[in-house]
Design an enzyme around this catalytic site. Structure first.
Site, PDB file in Angstrom:
ATOM      1  N   GLU A  96       0.870  -1.090  -0.017  1.00 31.02           N
ATOM      2  CA  GLU A  96      -0.071   0.080  -0.136  1.00 31.02           C
ATOM      3  C   GLU A  96       0.859   1.198   0.075  1.00 31.02           C
ATOM      4  O   GLU A  96       0.219   2.403   0.068  1.00 31.02           O
ATOM      5  CB  GLU A  96      -1.012  -0.087   1.188  1.00 31.02           C
ATOM      6  CG  GLU A  96      -2.130  -0.988   1.146  1.00 31.02           C
ATOM      7  CD  GLU A  96      -2.984  -0.989   2.275  1.00 31.02           C
ATOM      8  OE1 GLU A  96      -2.687  -0.145   3.265  1.00 31.02           O
ATOM      9  OE2 GLU A  96      -3.968  -1.809   2.197  1.00 31.02           O
ATOM     10  N   ARG A 148       2.016   1.992   4.651  1.00 31.45           N
ATOM     11  CA  ARG A 148       1.711   2.990   3.724  1.00 31.45           C
ATOM     12  C   ARG A 148       3.030   3.872   3.222  1.00 31.45           C
ATOM     13  O   ARG A 148       2.952   4.870   2.634  1.00 31.45           O
ATOM     14  CB  ARG A 148       0.527   3.667   4.171  1.00 31.45           C
ATOM     15  CG  ARG A 148      -0.688   2.643   3.643  1.00 31.45           C
ATOM     16  CD  ARG A 148      -1.895   3.271   3.813  1.00 31.45           C
ATOM     17  NE  ARG A 148      -2.284   3.494   5.071  1.00 31.45           N
ATOM     18  CZ  ARG A 148      -2.783   2.525   6.134  1.00 31.45           C
ATOM     19  NH1 ARG A 148      -3.009   1.447   5.739  1.00 31.45           N
ATOM     20  NH2 ARG A 148      -3.016   2.981   7.245  1.00 31.45           N
ATOM     21  N   GLU A 210     -10.549  -1.911  15.504  1.00 30.18           N
ATOM     22  CA  GLU A 210     -11.576  -3.194  15.696  1.00 30.18           C
ATOM     23  C   GLU A 210     -11.256  -4.005  16.755  1.00 30.18           C
ATOM     24  O   GLU A 210     -11.950  -5.037  17.010  1.00 30.18           O
ATOM     25  CB  GLU A 210     -11.091  -3.983  14.337  1.00 30.18           C
ATOM     26  CG  GLU A 210     -12.076  -3.464  13.036  1.00 30.18           C
ATOM     27  CD  GLU A 210     -11.913  -2.175  12.615  1.00 30.18           C
ATOM     28  OE1 GLU A 210     -10.734  -1.449  12.316  1.00 30.18           O
ATOM     29  OE2 GLU A 210     -12.886  -1.300  13.054  1.00 30.18           O
ATOM     30  N   THR A 266      -8.860   5.783  16.438  1.00 28.60           N
ATOM     31  CA  THR A 266      -7.231   5.546  16.228  1.00 28.60           C
ATOM     32  C   THR A 266      -7.139   6.530  14.774  1.00 28.60           C
ATOM     33  O   THR A 266      -7.900   6.692  14.011  1.00 28.60           O
ATOM     34  CB  THR A 266      -7.055   4.152  15.721  1.00 28.60           C
ATOM     35  OG1 THR A 266      -7.886   3.715  14.794  1.00 28.60           O
ATOM     36  CG2 THR A 266      -7.052   3.371  17.064  1.00 28.60           C
ATOM     37  N   ASN A 286     -13.001   5.390  13.795  1.00 29.67           N
ATOM     38  CA  ASN A 286     -14.326   4.617  14.123  1.00 29.67           C
ATOM     39  C   ASN A 286     -14.447   4.207  15.845  1.00 29.67           C
ATOM     40  O   ASN A 286     -13.289   4.385  16.496  1.00 29.67           O
ATOM     41  CB  ASN A 286     -14.878   3.302  13.579  1.00 29.67           C
ATOM     42  CG  ASN A 286     -13.679   2.278  13.514  1.00 29.67           C
ATOM     43  OD1 ASN A 286     -13.007   2.331  12.698  1.00 29.67           O
ATOM     44  ND2 ASN A 286     -13.919   1.246  14.598  1.00 29.67           N
ATOM     45  N   ASP A 331     -18.546   2.090  11.774  1.00 29.06           N
ATOM     46  CA  ASP A 331     -17.268   2.055  11.382  1.00 29.06           C
ATOM     47  C   ASP A 331     -17.168   2.965  10.082  1.00 29.06           C
ATOM     48  O   ASP A 331     -16.132   2.812   9.360  1.00 29.06           O
ATOM     49  CB  ASP A 331     -16.765   0.776  10.575  1.00 29.06           C
ATOM     50  CG  ASP A 331     -15.225   0.333  10.534  1.00 29.06           C
ATOM     51  OD1 ASP A 331     -14.542   1.397  10.975  1.00 29.06           O
ATOM     52  OD2 ASP A 331     -14.949  -0.545   9.743  1.00 29.06           O
ATOM     53  N   ASN A 418     -12.018   4.495   1.034  1.00 33.19           N
ATOM     54  CA  ASN A 418     -11.369   3.915   2.125  1.00 33.19           C
ATOM     55  C   ASN A 418      -9.980   4.917   2.218  1.00 33.19           C
ATOM     56  O   ASN A 418      -9.782   5.797   1.782  1.00 33.19           O
ATOM     57  CB  ASN A 418     -11.177   2.433   2.256  1.00 33.19           C
ATOM     58  CG  ASN A 418     -10.945   2.021   3.299  1.00 33.19           C
ATOM     59  OD1 ASN A 418     -10.015   2.029   4.158  1.00 33.19           O
ATOM     60  ND2 ASN A 418     -11.967   0.996   4.064  1.00 33.19           N
TER      61      ASN A 418
HETATM   62 CA    CA Z   1     -12.290   0.388  11.322  1.00 34.91          CA
END
Ligand code: CA
Length: 705
Positions: A96, A148, A210, A266, A286, A331, A418
């Site tokens: 990524e 990334r 998550e 986060t 989220n 989310d 995203n």
């Molecule tokens: Ca998430």
């Protein structure tokens, strides 16, 4: 529930010849040394746009426009683009990163936070740094073991590692200068985002929303690695002193005992900086757990979740915030890429911040104070009717919060957009968004019990089991598109439809083109003004990386990392794989006008389907299906089809693997390969049931069921 509705959860979880001689000649020129990265200092970073040949910070400049002023490659000659070189990262996981280039040296990252320095003209490796992230940690990363990219400053290269370290490397040698642990490594924190450097401080956040963590962003001294400040996004235990007045204010928007479940928020990706206003913009994640009814019973906006927060980069002091999704329960992160620009709006030039977060609205904010200027849906949005311009709040639809039964909503947890960065071209005035027609099925998890830091199992409070056990088919792939968006008119200028979501980030240039890597394995150039297809390269492996362009010795190059992976690839199973018989080979691909390199045919991976005998009772497979959906599905794919060609498709394992389930699944004998042991969570009988289910799946696939 119909199959169609269940399958919506698939989305839960995408010159001309004059220059040619010079390109050929320069390939043989002297290898550059990475020492020259010392030129990246505060002045260079502030004036990154003027430094036309290089790409010295993640979004190309502090405004994160991903617009290059280079125009030797333009809409007319781009069809002469060919492969100049490729570099094999020797990985089969997601790639990524946005590579950086300084004075002919490329710095980029691969899976497991490995850093590469390459000769930007030839792809020759100058050095490689592997931080030796423990592979079993992969199961505590929601969305693949990706990274990334790096930051560069005064001769150092900075990388955040999956296990939460921030490491400074000597740019010339790749040797460690300092290394700082930025998280509690006993919790499920991970770093996948790229650092930025502002006035001698390295800014880095983390992920884990998550799994039940408390989000924050921190700054470290670039010379020493010493922590300078930390801004927590959500308040902690209110019986203890708040870290700041901003968090004391935020606590009034929370109910219950949220701090016991982390709270989330986060800062796992986007950051931007305005040197004139001296404001650092942070996109926050989220809520954790997702379901607000569990996280903050009886409501509350839950600041500063799903927000854009402006901070002072010297101190981390709060200045303003704008919350895109108050009381997030879907989310809907606001960690998506932010772009700073000056737009002429109603005859007045405004300093704006633009973001297209997961929730489906394109926001234009006044970045001096956080005031909402406009917000309009850039995809089909069904969770909210619109954004109230007076209050700045979304107007939620009655069923949006799934308080009774389930709700099928657009977008879903994968988002209308995203992490894949968008780009802004000041010449066309358009923003190029890798948009997604994602759908989500939301159902409260009646059996939810908060258990932090479990590998594989997410703490969302949203029921995945029913949906995750289904077997997706290729026709279930939700579509995506490249969307050219006019931020002044707040409307679509043009689009290119794709058959799948989860395409890469975008790049645009003064040469009037946009470049985009796609989930179906292509790299495509379109005209920036009209969206006409100009050039295409077919790689055959899904691409999620973000392209860059740079110039060395008078030759303009375009480079992109290619390696399928990320959240959708892992959960999506077959539906997420361009071609499941092709091995996912990670690479850096670099193109130039007149480039003539060719790639060898992609290696095949032949799945095994020789019959496996099972003595398990038929009920065991049904029980195994439920257990698989609960524990294994987010990594090994919906319906046990396989993690998008990224993680093993369990039904296709070699026969001997089926005799090793106890050793692998309970004892952790494959921990060094990324599969931790689950002894603390599952017993032998449950593992036998999972095995019975996988054997059943293998039999069904072999017999075409
Ligand atoms: Ca998430």
């Amino acid at each position: 529930m119909t199959r169609k509705i269940k399958l919506t959860l698939v989305v839960l979880l995408t010159f001309c010849t004059i220059l040619m001689p010079s390109y050929q000649a320069q390939k043989k020129a002297q290898t550059p040394t990475a020492k020259t990265s010392k030129v990246v200092d505060d002045t260079a970073l502030k004036q990154a746009d003027a430094r036309t040949s290089d790409w010295i910070t993640h979004g190309r400049n502090y405004a994160e426009t991903r617009f290059s002023p280079l125009d030797k490659i333009n809409a007319t000659n781009i069809k002469q683009l060919g492969l100049a070189w490729s570099f094999d990262t020797n990985t089969n996981r997601g790639l990524e990163a946005t590579p950086l280039v300084v004075n002919g040296v490329m710095y980029t990252t691969g899976s497991w936070s490995v850093v590469f320095a390459l000769d930007a003209r030839t792809g020759q490796q100058l050095w490689k740094f592997d931080p030796q992230v423990p592979r079993a940690l992969g199961a505590k990363a929601c969305c693949d073991v990706v990274n990334r990219g790096v930051a560069i400053y005064k001769g150092k290269v900075f990388v955040g590692t999956l296990d939460g370290r921030l490491i400074a490397l000597d740019a010339a040698t790749g040797k460690v200068v300092w290394s700082t642990v930025t998280v509690d490594q006993n919790q499920a924190y991970t770093i996948t985002g790229a650092p930025r450097v502002i006035k001698g401080k390295v800014i880095i956040g983390n992920g884990g929303g998550e799994f039940g963590v408390r989000g924050y962003v921190s700054a470290y001294d670039a010379e020493t690695g010493k922590q300078a400040w930390r801004f927590y996004v959500v308040p902690g235990d209110p019986s203890k002193p708040f870290e700041s007045k901003a968090l004391e204010n935020a606590a009034a928007t929370w109910k219950g005992e949220w701090w016991k479940m982390g709270g989330g928020g986060t800062v796992w990706d986007s950051l931007a900086y305005d040197p004139d206003l001296d404001l650092l913009y942070v996109g926050t994640g989220n809520g954790s757990p997702w379901n607000r009814e569990i996280r903050s019973p009886n409501g509350g906006d839950n600041l500063y979740l799903s927000s854009i927060v402006a901070l002072r980069p010297d101190t981390g002091d709060y200045v303003w915030h704008y919350q895109t999704t108050p009381g997030d329960t879907w989310d809907f992160t606001a960690t998506q890429h932010m772009i700073l620009a000056d737009l002429n709006l109603n005859g007045r030039v405004r300093k704006v911040l633009m973001q297209a977060p997961k929730n489906g609205f394109f926001y234009v904010l006044d970045r001096t104070n956080g005031e909402l200027i406009s917000a309009e849906p850039f995809v089909t949005v069904t969770w909210a009717k619109g954004v109230d311009k007076e209050t700045g709040r979304p107007i939620e639809m009655p069923n949006a919060r799934f308080k009774t039964g389930y709700s099928v909503l657009k977008p879903g947890p994968l988002g209308a957009h995203n992490w894949q960065p968008m780009s802004y071209n000041p010449k066309t005035g358009l923003v190029y968004i890798p948009a997604q027609d994602a759908i989500g099925l939301y159902l409260a998890d009646g059996r939810f019990k908060y258990v932090p830091n479990r590998p594989g199992l997410w703490n969302t409070g949203v029921d995945f089991v029913l949906a995750l056990k289904d077997v997706p088919r290729p026709e279930d792939i939700p579509p995506g598109h490249l969307l050219a968006w006019d931020p002044v008119k707040q409307k679509e200028a043009w689009r290119v439809q794709y058959k799948s979501i989860w395409n890469g980030g975008t790049l645009t240039t003064a040469g009037n083109w946009v470049l985009h890597g796609t989930a179906d394995g292509r790299i495509v150039a379109y005209s920036a003004d009209k969206g006409e297809k100009l050039w295409e390269y077919n790689l055959g492996i899904g691409i999620i990386g973000s392209p860059i362009t740079y110039e060395v010795d008078g030759v303009q190059y375009i480079s992109i990392m290619a390696g399928w992976g990320g959240a959708y690839a892992l959960t999506g199973g077959y539906a997420a794989i361009p071609d499941m018989n092709v091995k996912n080979v990670g690479r850096v691909l670099t193109f130039a006008l007149g480039g003539k390199q060719t790639l060898a045919a992609l290696p095949k991976q032949i799945p095994s389907l020789t019959p496996i005998e099972s003595k398990a009772a038929p009920e065991a497979a049904a029980e195994g299906q439920m257990l698989f959906a609960q524990w294994c599905g987010v990594c090994h794919g919906l319906g046990a089809i396989g993690g998008g060609g990224v993680l093993p498709g369990l039904p296709f394992s070699k026969p001997e693997v089926f005799q090793m389930y106890k050793e692998i699944v309970l004892d952790g004998s494959y921990a060094s390969r990324g599969m931790p042991g689950f002894k603390a969570y599952l017993n032998q009988e449950e593992v036998e049931a999972i095995r019975a289910y996988i054997i059943q799946r293998r039999t069904n696939i072999a017999t075409g069921k």
